[in-house]
Motif scaffolding. Structure first.
Motif, mmCIF file in Angstrom:
data_model
loop_
_atom_site.group_PDB
_atom_site.id
_atom_site.type_symbol
_atom_site.label_atom_id
_atom_site.label_comp_id
_atom_site.label_asym_id
_atom_site.label_seq_id
_atom_site.Cartn_x
_atom_site.Cartn_y
_atom_site.Cartn_z
ATOM 1 N N SER A 131 71.712 23.275 9.869
ATOM 2 C CA SER A 131 70.780 22.908 10.779
ATOM 3 C C SER A 131 69.501 21.850 9.511
ATOM 4 C CB SER A 131 70.100 24.201 11.090
ATOM 5 O OG SER A 131 69.863 25.126 10.302
ATOM 6 N N TYR A 154 77.914 24.787 11.705
ATOM 7 C CA TYR A 154 79.352 24.890 12.512
ATOM 8 C C TYR A 154 80.552 23.984 11.451
ATOM 9 C CZ TYR A 154 81.934 22.518 15.073
ATOM 10 O OH TYR A 154 83.096 21.796 15.645
ATOM 11 N N THR A 182 65.806 16.990 14.521
ATOM 12 C CA THR A 182 65.413 18.233 15.121
ATOM 13 C C THR A 182 64.146 19.001 15.100
ATOM 14 O OG1 THR A 182 66.920 20.112 15.374
ATOM 15 C CG2 THR A 182 66.278 19.765 13.301
ATOM 16 N N TYR A 188 69.045 24.371 15.899
ATOM 17 C CA TYR A 188 70.402 23.216 15.552
ATOM 18 C C TYR A 188 70.741 22.875 14.640
ATOM 19 C CZ TYR A 188 72.099 19.868 19.218
ATOM 20 O OH TYR A 188 72.992 19.115 19.969
ATOM 21 N N THR A 189 72.210 23.246 15.492
ATOM 22 C CA THR A 189 74.130 22.425 14.751
ATOM 23 C C THR A 189 74.636 21.347 15.570
ATOM 24 O OG1 THR A 189 75.002 24.950 15.218
ATOM 25 C CG2 THR A 189 73.304 24.366 12.720
ATOM 26 N N GLY A 190 74.300 21.034 16.629
ATOM 27 C CA GLY A 190 75.041 20.119 17.354
ATOM 28 C C GLY A 190 76.097 19.094 15.929
ATOM 29 N N CYS A 191 77.101 18.857 16.495
ATOM 30 C CA CYS A 191 78.401 18.353 15.586
ATOM 31 C C CYS A 191 78.764 17.283 16.705
ATOM 32 C CB CYS A 191 78.644 18.915 14.851
ATOM 33 S SG CYS A 191 78.963 18.443 12.864
ATOM 34 N N THR A 192 77.812 16.303 17.164
ATOM 35 C CA THR A 192 79.227 15.743 18.050
ATOM 36 C C THR A 192 78.379 14.263 17.094
ATOM 37 O OG1 THR A 192 79.262 16.173 19.758
ATOM 38 C CG2 THR A 192 79.869 14.570 20.238
ATOM 39 N N GLU A 221 75.320 11.951 18.878
ATOM 40 C CA GLU A 221 73.750 12.802 18.977
ATOM 41 C C GLU A 221 73.399 11.701 17.755
ATOM 42 O OE1 GLU A 221 73.773 17.181 20.061
ATOM 43 O OE2 GLU A 221 75.620 16.544 18.993
#
Length: 127
Positions: free
Chosen positions: A52, A59, A101, A106-110, A113
């Motif tokens: 983040s 993640y 962000t 938030y740690t979206g890892c896709t 994104e």
């Protein structure tokens, strides 16, 4: 101009270690999630580890959890990926990427994104 520059890749034997670095410039670094992704020939790009914007949350992909550690030094605009106990399945081109962000959670890892990408660094792990 937004730039992300990876370094630290190379050839290592199974069981060895490498530390990758991602140096960022051209944007407000501490407003962005930073992720490490990898892609091997014939395979999809996958999220390895993401952190983040302030480093509060992380993640890890199941395949690397317990072996890899992500960290960031916001004052230096740099993110690191410490990779230990490497196995041949870790062989890939490793990329860092940035995602804007609004908070340190938030740690979206896709991969879809992420907005900004480096050129990648090759990691090869021999048996």
């Amino acid at each position: 101009e937004v730039q992300l520059v990876e370094s630290g890749g190379g050839l290592v034997q199974a069981g060895g270690s490498l530390r990758l670095s991602c140096a960022a410039s051209g944007f407000t670094f501490d407003d962005y999630v930073i992720g490490w992704f990898r892609q091997a020939p014939g395979k999809e790009r996958e999220g390895v580890s993401c952190i983040s914007s302030g480093g509060k949350s992380t993640y890890y992909a199941t395949s690397v959890k317990g072996r890899f550690t992500i960290s960031r030094g916001n004052a230096k605009n740099t993110v690191y990926l410490q990779m230990n106990s490497l196995v041949p399945e870790d062989t890939a081109v490793y990329y860092c990427a940035a995602l804007q962000t609004l908070g340190d959670y938030y740690t979206g890892c896709t991969s879809y994104e992420y907005d900004y990408w480096g050129q990648g660094t090759q990691v090869t792990v021999s048996s």
